[in-house]
Design a protein around this motif. Structure first.
Motif, PDB file in Angstrom:
ATOM      1  N   GLY A   1       0.793  -1.225   0.000  1.00  0.00           N
ATOM      2  CA  GLY A   1       0.000   0.000   0.000  1.00  0.00           C
ATOM      3  C   GLY A   1       0.824   1.273   0.000  1.00  0.00           C
ATOM      4  O   GLY A   1       0.306   2.348  -0.331  1.00  0.00           O
ATOM      5  N   THR A   2       2.100   1.179   0.369  1.00  0.00           N
ATOM      6  CA  THR A   2       2.946   2.382   0.446  1.00  0.00           C
ATOM      7  C   THR A   2       4.126   2.334  -0.521  1.00  0.00           C
ATOM      8  O   THR A   2       4.993   3.197  -0.479  1.00  0.00           O
ATOM      9  CB  THR A   2       3.490   2.557   1.876  1.00  0.00           C
ATOM     10  OG1 THR A   2       4.234   1.380   2.249  1.00  0.00           O
ATOM     11  CG2 THR A   2       2.366   2.764   2.864  1.00  0.00           C
ATOM     12  N   ARG A   3       4.136   1.349  -1.408  1.00  0.00           N
ATOM     13  CA  ARG A   3       5.259   1.151  -2.331  1.00  0.00           C
ATOM     14  C   ARG A   3       5.449   2.373  -3.236  1.00  0.00           C
ATOM     15  O   ARG A   3       4.467   2.958  -3.726  1.00  0.00           O
ATOM     16  CB  ARG A   3       4.963  -0.072  -3.200  1.00  0.00           C
ATOM     17  CG  ARG A   3       6.168  -0.565  -3.997  1.00  0.00           C
ATOM     18  CD  ARG A   3       6.996  -1.520  -3.182  1.00  0.00           C
ATOM     19  NE  ARG A   3       7.948  -2.213  -4.052  1.00  0.00           N
ATOM     20  CZ  ARG A   3       9.256  -2.102  -3.906  1.00  0.00           C
ATOM     21  NH1 ARG A   3       9.762  -1.340  -2.965  1.00  0.00           N
ATOM     22  NH2 ARG A   3      10.066  -2.785  -4.700  1.00  0.00           N
ATOM     23  N   HIS A   4       6.716   2.786  -3.416  1.00  0.00           N
ATOM     24  CA  HIS A   4       7.072   3.884  -4.313  1.00  0.00           C
ATOM     25  C   HIS A   4       6.336   5.174  -3.946  1.00  0.00           C
ATOM     26  O   HIS A   4       5.746   5.842  -4.806  1.00  0.00           O
ATOM     27  CB  HIS A   4       6.787   3.509  -5.773  1.00  0.00           C
ATOM     28  CG  HIS A   4       7.528   2.278  -6.226  1.00  0.00           C
ATOM     29  ND1 HIS A   4       8.896   2.137  -6.132  1.00  0.00           N
ATOM     30  CD2 HIS A   4       7.078   1.112  -6.768  1.00  0.00           C
ATOM     31  CE1 HIS A   4       9.266   0.958  -6.608  1.00  0.00           C
ATOM     32  NE2 HIS A   4       8.184   0.310  -6.992  1.00  0.00           N
ATOM     33  N   PHE A   5       6.353   5.501  -2.656  1.00  0.00           N
ATOM     34  CA  PHE A   5       5.797   6.760  -2.143  1.00  0.00           C
ATOM     35  C   PHE A   5       4.305   6.900  -2.463  1.00  0.00           C
ATOM     36  O   PHE A   5       3.814   7.994  -2.740  1.00  0.00           O
ATOM     37  CB  PHE A   5       6.561   7.961  -2.715  1.00  0.00           C
ATOM     38  CG  PHE A   5       8.013   7.963  -2.356  1.00  0.00           C
ATOM     39  CD1 PHE A   5       8.434   8.419  -1.115  1.00  0.00           C
ATOM     40  CD2 PHE A   5       8.959   7.492  -3.254  1.00  0.00           C
ATOM     41  CE1 PHE A   5       9.780   8.410  -0.786  1.00  0.00           C
ATOM     42  CE2 PHE A   5      10.311   7.486  -2.932  1.00  0.00           C
ATOM     43  CZ  PHE A   5      10.723   7.941  -1.691  1.00  0.00           C
ATOM     44  N   SER A   6       3.578   5.784  -2.394  1.00  0.00           N
ATOM     45  CA  SER A   6       2.148   5.805  -2.682  1.00  0.00           C
ATOM     46  C   SER A   6       1.345   5.604  -1.399  1.00  0.00           C
ATOM     47  O   SER A   6       1.901   5.476  -0.304  1.00  0.00           O
ATOM     48  CB  SER A   6       1.804   4.705  -3.691  1.00  0.00           C
ATOM     49  OG  SER A   6       2.128   3.432  -3.147  1.00  0.00           O
TER      50      SER A   6
ATOM     51  N   PRO B   1      -2.365   9.258   6.940  1.00  0.00           N
ATOM     52  CA  PRO B   1      -1.441   9.862   5.970  1.00  0.00           C
ATOM     53  C   PRO B   1      -0.206  10.486   6.595  1.00  0.00           C
ATOM     54  O   PRO B   1       0.874  10.464   6.004  1.00  0.00           O
ATOM     55  CB  PRO B   1      -2.313  10.916   5.278  1.00  0.00           C
ATOM     56  CG  PRO B   1      -3.709  10.401   5.403  1.00  0.00           C
ATOM     57  CD  PRO B   1      -3.761   9.722   6.739  1.00  0.00           C
ATOM     58  N   TRP B   2      -0.347  11.096   7.807  1.00  0.00           N
ATOM     59  CA  TRP B   2       0.799  11.781   8.400  1.00  0.00           C
ATOM     60  C   TRP B   2       1.899  10.811   8.866  1.00  0.00           C
ATOM     61  O   TRP B   2       3.018  11.241   9.135  1.00  0.00           O
ATOM     62  CB  TRP B   2       0.353  12.649   9.567  1.00  0.00           C
ATOM     63  CG  TRP B   2      -0.362  11.902  10.658  1.00  0.00           C
ATOM     64  CD1 TRP B   2       0.213  11.192  11.680  1.00  0.00           C
ATOM     65  CD2 TRP B   2      -1.775  11.812  10.835  1.00  0.00           C
ATOM     66  NE1 TRP B   2      -0.759  10.653  12.488  1.00  0.00           N
ATOM     67  CE2 TRP B   2      -1.987  11.022  11.995  1.00  0.00           C
ATOM     68  CE3 TRP B   2      -2.874  12.316  10.142  1.00  0.00           C
ATOM     69  CZ2 TRP B   2      -3.269  10.728  12.463  1.00  0.00           C
ATOM     70  CZ3 TRP B   2      -4.145  12.012  10.611  1.00  0.00           C
ATOM     71  CH2 TRP B   2      -4.342  11.231  11.747  1.00  0.00           C
ATOM     72  N   ALA B   3       1.597   9.506   8.940  1.00  0.00           N
ATOM     73  CA  ALA B   3       2.622   8.539   9.325  1.00  0.00           C
ATOM     74  C   ALA B   3       3.320   7.910   8.117  1.00  0.00           C
ATOM     75  O   ALA B   3       4.299   7.178   8.274  1.00  0.00           O
ATOM     76  CB  ALA B   3       2.003   7.440  10.191  1.00  0.00           C
ATOM     77  N   LEU B   4       2.816   8.176   6.919  1.00  0.00           N
ATOM     78  CA  LEU B   4       3.375   7.551   5.721  1.00  0.00           C
ATOM     79  C   LEU B   4       4.846   7.886   5.482  1.00  0.00           C
ATOM     80  O   LEU B   4       5.608   7.008   5.056  1.00  0.00           O
ATOM     81  CB  LEU B   4       2.547   7.950   4.503  1.00  0.00           C
ATOM     82  CG  LEU B   4       1.093   7.455   4.473  1.00  0.00           C
ATOM     83  CD1 LEU B   4       0.381   8.012   3.251  1.00  0.00           C
ATOM     84  CD2 LEU B   4       1.034   5.935   4.473  1.00  0.00           C
ATOM     85  N   PRO B   5       5.299   9.128   5.719  1.00  0.00           N
ATOM     86  CA  PRO B   5       6.722   9.418   5.466  1.00  0.00           C
ATOM     87  C   PRO B   5       7.681   8.548   6.267  1.00  0.00           C
ATOM     88  O   PRO B   5       8.829   8.364   5.855  1.00  0.00           O
ATOM     89  CB  PRO B   5       6.856  10.893   5.869  1.00  0.00           C
ATOM     90  CG  PRO B   5       5.492  11.465   5.655  1.00  0.00           C
ATOM     91  CD  PRO B   5       4.556  10.365   6.054  1.00  0.00           C
ATOM     92  N   PHE B   6       7.226   8.018   7.401  1.00  0.00           N
ATOM     93  CA  PHE B   6       8.090   7.141   8.189  1.00  0.00           C
ATOM     94  C   PHE B   6       8.159   5.734   7.598  1.00  0.00           C
ATOM     95  O   PHE B   6       9.047   4.959   7.941  1.00  0.00           O
ATOM     96  CB  PHE B   6       7.580   7.074   9.631  1.00  0.00           C
ATOM     97  CG  PHE B   6       7.529   8.413  10.322  1.00  0.00           C
ATOM     98  CD1 PHE B   6       8.678   8.999  10.823  1.00  0.00           C
ATOM     99  CD2 PHE B   6       6.327   9.096  10.448  1.00  0.00           C
ATOM    100  CE1 PHE B   6       8.639  10.231  11.451  1.00  0.00           C
ATOM    101  CE2 PHE B   6       6.271  10.333  11.079  1.00  0.00           C
ATOM    102  CZ  PHE B   6       7.435  10.901  11.580  1.00  0.00           C
ATOM    103  N   LEU B   7       7.214   5.392   6.720  1.00  0.00           N
ATOM    104  CA  LEU B   7       7.162   4.059   6.121  1.00  0.00           C
ATOM    105  C   LEU B   7       7.748   4.017   4.718  1.00  0.00           C
ATOM    106  O   LEU B   7       8.233   2.974   4.280  1.00  0.00           O
ATOM    107  CB  LEU B   7       5.703   3.577   6.065  1.00  0.00           C
ATOM    108  CG  LEU B   7       4.980   3.441   7.399  1.00  0.00           C
ATOM    109  CD1 LEU B   7       3.525   3.047   7.165  1.00  0.00           C
ATOM    110  CD2 LEU B   7       5.665   2.410   8.285  1.00  0.00           C
ATOM    111  N   TRP B   8       7.699   5.118   4.006  1.00  0.00           N
ATOM    112  CA  TRP B   8       8.142   5.127   2.610  1.00  0.00           C
ATOM    113  C   TRP B   8       9.588   4.668   2.412  1.00  0.00           C
ATOM    114  O   TRP B   8       9.861   3.911   1.478  1.00  0.00           O
ATOM    115  CB  TRP B   8       7.931   6.515   2.011  1.00  0.00           C
ATOM    116  CG  TRP B   8       6.501   6.768   1.628  1.00  0.00           C
ATOM    117  CD1 TRP B   8       5.579   5.834   1.247  1.00  0.00           C
ATOM    118  CD2 TRP B   8       5.843   8.030   1.585  1.00  0.00           C
ATOM    119  NE1 TRP B   8       4.373   6.433   0.972  1.00  0.00           N
ATOM    120  CE2 TRP B   8       4.505   7.789   1.170  1.00  0.00           C
ATOM    121  CE3 TRP B   8       6.235   9.330   1.849  1.00  0.00           C
ATOM    122  CZ2 TRP B   8       3.581   8.812   1.010  1.00  0.00           C
ATOM    123  CZ3 TRP B   8       5.315  10.362   1.705  1.00  0.00           C
ATOM    124  CH2 TRP B   8       4.001  10.101   1.285  1.00  0.00           C
ATOM    125  N   PRO B   9      10.531   5.091   3.255  1.00  0.00           N
ATOM    126  CA  PRO B   9      11.904   4.595   3.042  1.00  0.00           C
ATOM    127  C   PRO B   9      12.008   3.073   3.147  1.00  0.00           C
ATOM    128  O   PRO B   9      12.756   2.440   2.394  1.00  0.00           O
ATOM    129  CB  PRO B   9      12.702   5.283   4.155  1.00  0.00           C
ATOM    130  CG  PRO B   9      11.913   6.510   4.476  1.00  0.00           C
ATOM    131  CD  PRO B   9      10.484   6.114   4.318  1.00  0.00           C
TER     132      PRO B   9
END
Length: 356
Positions: free
Chosen positions: A45-50, A62-70
């Motif tokens: 669900g979060t692959r390639h900054f999605s 959504p606000w926690a996504l930047p911690f998962l994208w790497p």
């Protein structure tokens, strides 16, 4: 000069361990196995900054996504391995340093517990919540706006766990903090959260409203357990748990202190899970890590009792009937035990803050 070299050696060792772990796990065929059952959904669900809320089981705000994208940039098995290593590091930070041997024994107790190993196998996001709470406890001691902002964003990644903790922490922060760092932290949180909410907030909220697991056999909240046995109990248990929790913390002096202790934080998370509309059994790791580690450091007998209770499912792993029909009820009882032991011990441990 010894301290910097020692720190560099620890960082180098951790980096080497992470590289070897990721490289080794990259070769494991976990895609069609029962491993990483939660991380597979989060990763896809979060692959390639999605953020594919409608197409996967992704429920992370959504606000926690930047911690998962790497992490999700890596292959599935590698990212799952690194997620597990980071989780172990965060768990180690939960154990107060009251002596090398006791600290090492506490880390071993926590990291080998059933909830911890289940977390590592499933690949859920308790490390974000635990790390966020530790940052918030540290922020309160230092009045640091950056730690406060990061802690809020991380701890709220699973709001069903931390809603009560965040309410009490927020009240305490508004009462005790200077205005300037509070405004700085609010600005940092809004600067990250608002654009992400504008981008994916609607899809995330729709996914939360159509959540299919509340009240099912994997739900350990008081509402779900009462609904499975005697629905009227919820009307008695819900206000009782809330009132006892807040009264015990008030008597322990939370209204006079400028920060919560780690044990108080664990009690609030345990109560929040019990009172939430939904509580996954793998979320028990968060209050166990916070409260169990604090008890181990100050009242070892109670800490051992808590870890022993959390490890009983090791002996029932082969009992499929129990796991399907009774395990969630059992974790509700464990949450009540965590809450009870924490509240009855909170005065004895009030001078032992979290260390980070």
């Amino acid at each position: 000069m010894r301290a910097p070299w020692r720190s560099l050696a620890v960082v180098a060792a951790l980096g080497l361990a992470a590289a070897l772990l990721v490289r080794g796990f990259a070769r494991l065929p976990i895609a069609d196995s029962g491993l990483a059952i939660d991380w597979k959904h989060i990763w896809s669900g979060t692959r390639h900054f999605s953020a594919h809320y409608g197409l996967t089981e992704l429920r992370t705000p959504p606000w926690a996504l930047p911690f998962l994208w790497p992490l999700s940039l890596l292959p599935l098995a590698s990212s799952w391995a690194l997620l597990g290593l980071l989780c172990l590091c965060v768990l180690a930070l939960c154990v107060p340093r009251t002596g090398r041997l006791r600290w090492a024994a506490g880390v071993l107790l926590l990291c080998s517990s059933y909830p911890a190993l289940r977390q590592l196998a499933d690949g859920n996001l308790e490390l974000l919540v635990i790390g966020g709470i530790l940052l918030l406890l540290a922020a309160a001691r230092r009045h640091n706006a950056w730690l406060l902002a990061a802690g809020v964003l991380l701890a709220s990644a699973k709001i069903q766990e931390t809603w009560l903790f965040l309410l009490v922490y927020g009240w305490q922060t508004l009462r005790c903090w200077p205005r300037r760092p509070l405004l700085q932290a609010a600005g940092l949180v809004l600067a990250l959260a608002l654009p992400l909410l504008a981008w994916k907030g609607g899809e995330w909220w729709l996914a939360m409203r159509t959540f299919p697991w509340g009240g099912t056999l994997i739900d350990s909240s008081l509402a779900a357990v009462s609904g499975r046995h005697a629905a009227w109990l919820l009307w008695l248990l819900w206000p009782t748990v809330l009132a006892i929790t807040l009264a015990a913390l008030w008597r322990s002096g939370v209204h006079k202190a400028s920060t919560l202790t780690q044990l108080q934080a664990g009690a609030l998370v345990a109560a929040g899970l019990l009172l939430a509309p939904y509580a996954a059994s793998n979320s028990v790791l968060t209050p166990l890590a916070l409260a169990g580690s604090a008890l181990w450091a100050t009242l070892p007998a109670r800490g051992v009792l808590l870890f022993a209770a959390a490890n009983i499912p090791y002996g029932l792993m082969g009992n499929l009937q129990w796991r399907l029909t009774q395990e969630s009820d059992y974790w509700c009882v464990v949450l009540l035990l965590i809450l009870g032991l924490s509240l009855s011990s909170v005065r004895a441990t009030r001078n032992v803050p979290a260390k980070i």
